[in-house]
Design an enzyme around this catalytic site. Structure first.
Site, PDB file in Angstrom:
ATOM      1  N   LYS A 181      -5.427 -41.764 -20.975  1.00  0.00           N
ATOM      2  CA  LYS A 181      -4.942 -43.061 -20.478  1.00  0.00           C
ATOM      3  C   LYS A 181      -5.608 -44.148 -19.499  1.00  0.00           C
ATOM      4  CE  LYS A 181      -1.558 -45.420 -18.420  1.00  0.00           C
ATOM      5  NZ  LYS A 181      -0.073 -45.056 -16.829  1.00  0.00           N
TER       6      LYS A 181
ATOM      7  N   GLU B 154       6.114 -52.958  -7.662  1.00  0.00           N
ATOM      8  CA  GLU B 154       5.876 -51.305  -7.546  1.00  0.00           C
ATOM      9  C   GLU B 154       5.375 -51.043  -5.820  1.00  0.00           C
ATOM     10  OE1 GLU B 154       2.215 -48.239  -9.086  1.00  0.00           O
ATOM     11  OE2 GLU B 154       3.385 -50.500 -10.307  1.00  0.00           O
TER      12      GLU B 154
END
Length: 382
Positions: A140, A190
């Site tokens: 990823k 976040e």
């Protein structure tokens, strides 16, 4: 909620070896005092000109600080032994002036927007990343875009922060200065980590869909919950966090995933709680977690190499740790949903997690939704 508003500089930590010097300085702080600031996403890269003032990172012990927490507000005046006198501190307070300018009002429409990379460049970067995954080089990578809006007149950073606070009240709100006229601002959903003595809280945030309104909201909620690609992307982040915390903790509790909503998008989030081993410091935890696969990729070295090669710009503080650290506590957010203000230029940043199965055009629309939500909050779109 905790809010720290700072003015002036009693002590600054910047340049090289910021994290190590910050750890030493924070350990010597009196109760209640904290350094505020942020670190670059990629400390191995030399800063581009627009990020030079932040260096590897910049943290300050503010001269004057207003702290609001639990319904109580405290005014603190920080002094350095041997450098400050009672008279100099009184003068610092006397020099504070409030101009009374309203933070609302309309924002002039931008006269230009420049995207880097552009649409063709983005498609090429995502295609190259997918090819690297097919070769087994990584699993990823999070690729980002930068959209720079140009205005006829310089923008007021405090007014922009006020807009973000109103538009995204549940976010972490950040406004940092490099001390030379450039400001980094964010309304990020976040948390990287919060540490209080031996307790730590963090979260895995990855996997995105449109938020949707009305009946569409349920459709996008279910689509995200059932997406194998997004669950896989999310698992990279969740597992990384658990593995990174394992050497530093005695207990880790991974909670069930939930969905959180932002202006235009929704994300998968898994809360994580942990009990730290004796002697582990807040900055050790922060360093172990940054960068998570939510903003970098996996494996981390390969993903960072791909980001340096494919993005074509310096992230600076974007996606880096931003927050505060005291003697035995800290809270850092991830500097996403963010921008860099340089006079009349405002650069906004957004990224997307690229995994096998990603489609370049779909990832373009995901980053456009993130940029659009941030631009909406600032009054830049329509």
């Amino acid at each position: 909620r905790l809010c720290r508003a700072a003015l002036g500089v009693a002590h600054e930590i910047s340049g090289e070896d910021v994290t190590a010097r910050l750890a030493d300085a924070a350990a010597a702080l009196p109760e209640g005092s904290a350094y505020l600031g942020g670190l670059r996403f990629d400390g191995a890269m030399d800063p581009a000109r627009e990020w030079a003032g932040f260096g590897e990172g910049r943290f300050v012990l503010p001269r004057i600080e207003l702290v609001t927490h639990g319904g109580e507000t405290t005014l603190a005046l920080h002094a350095l032994p041997g450098h400050d006198t009672a008279e100099s501190l009184r003068q610092s307070l006397a020099d504070v002036r409030m101009d009374g300018t309203a933070l609302g009002g309309s924002l002039d429409f931008p006269v230009a927007r420049v995207d880097r990379p552009d649409r063709d460049g983005w498609h090429s970067a995502v295609t190259d990343a997918l090819a690297a995954m097919e070769r087994g080089e990584m699993e990823k990578v999070v690729l980002a875009r930068r959209a720079t809006y140009r205005f006829e007149e310089p923008l007021d950073p405090a007014a922009l922060l006020a807009r973000l606070t109103e538009a995204a009240p549940r976010a972490f709100h950040v406004l940092l200065s490099d001390g030379a006229g450039r400001r980094f601002l964010a309304a990020t959903p976040e948390r990287l980590v919060r540490v209080d003595a031996e307790a730590a809280w963090t979260e895995a945030v990855a996997g995105t869909r449109r938020r949707g309104d009305g009946p569409d909201a349920r459709f996008f909620h279910d689509e995200l919950a059932e997406s194998e690609k997004d669950r896989r992307e999310h698992a990279f982040v969740r597992d990384f966090i658990s593995e990174a915390l394992a050497p530093l903790t005695s207990v880790i509790c991974v909670e069930p995933p939930v969905q959180i909503e932002a202006a235009r998008v929704r994300h998968l989030k898994t809360p994580v709680r942990a009990t730290l081993r004796e002697g582990v410091t807040p900055l050790e935890v922060m360093t172990a977690l940054h960068p998570t696969p939510a903003v970098g990729g996996t494996p981390t070295p390969a993903a960072l190499g791909a980001i340096r090669q494919l993005e074509g710009f310096d992230r600076g503080l974007y996606a880096g740790p931003v927050g505060w650290v005291s003697r035995d506590a800290a809270e850092f957010a991830v500097g996403i949903r963010s921008g860099l203000l340089c006079g009349a230029d405002l650069a906004l940043y957004a990224g997307a997690g690229i995994v096998p199965g990603s489609v370049p055009e779909a990832e373009w629309h995901e980053t456009e939704a993130k940029l659009g939500g941030f631009a909406d909050a600032l009054g830049l779109e329509g």
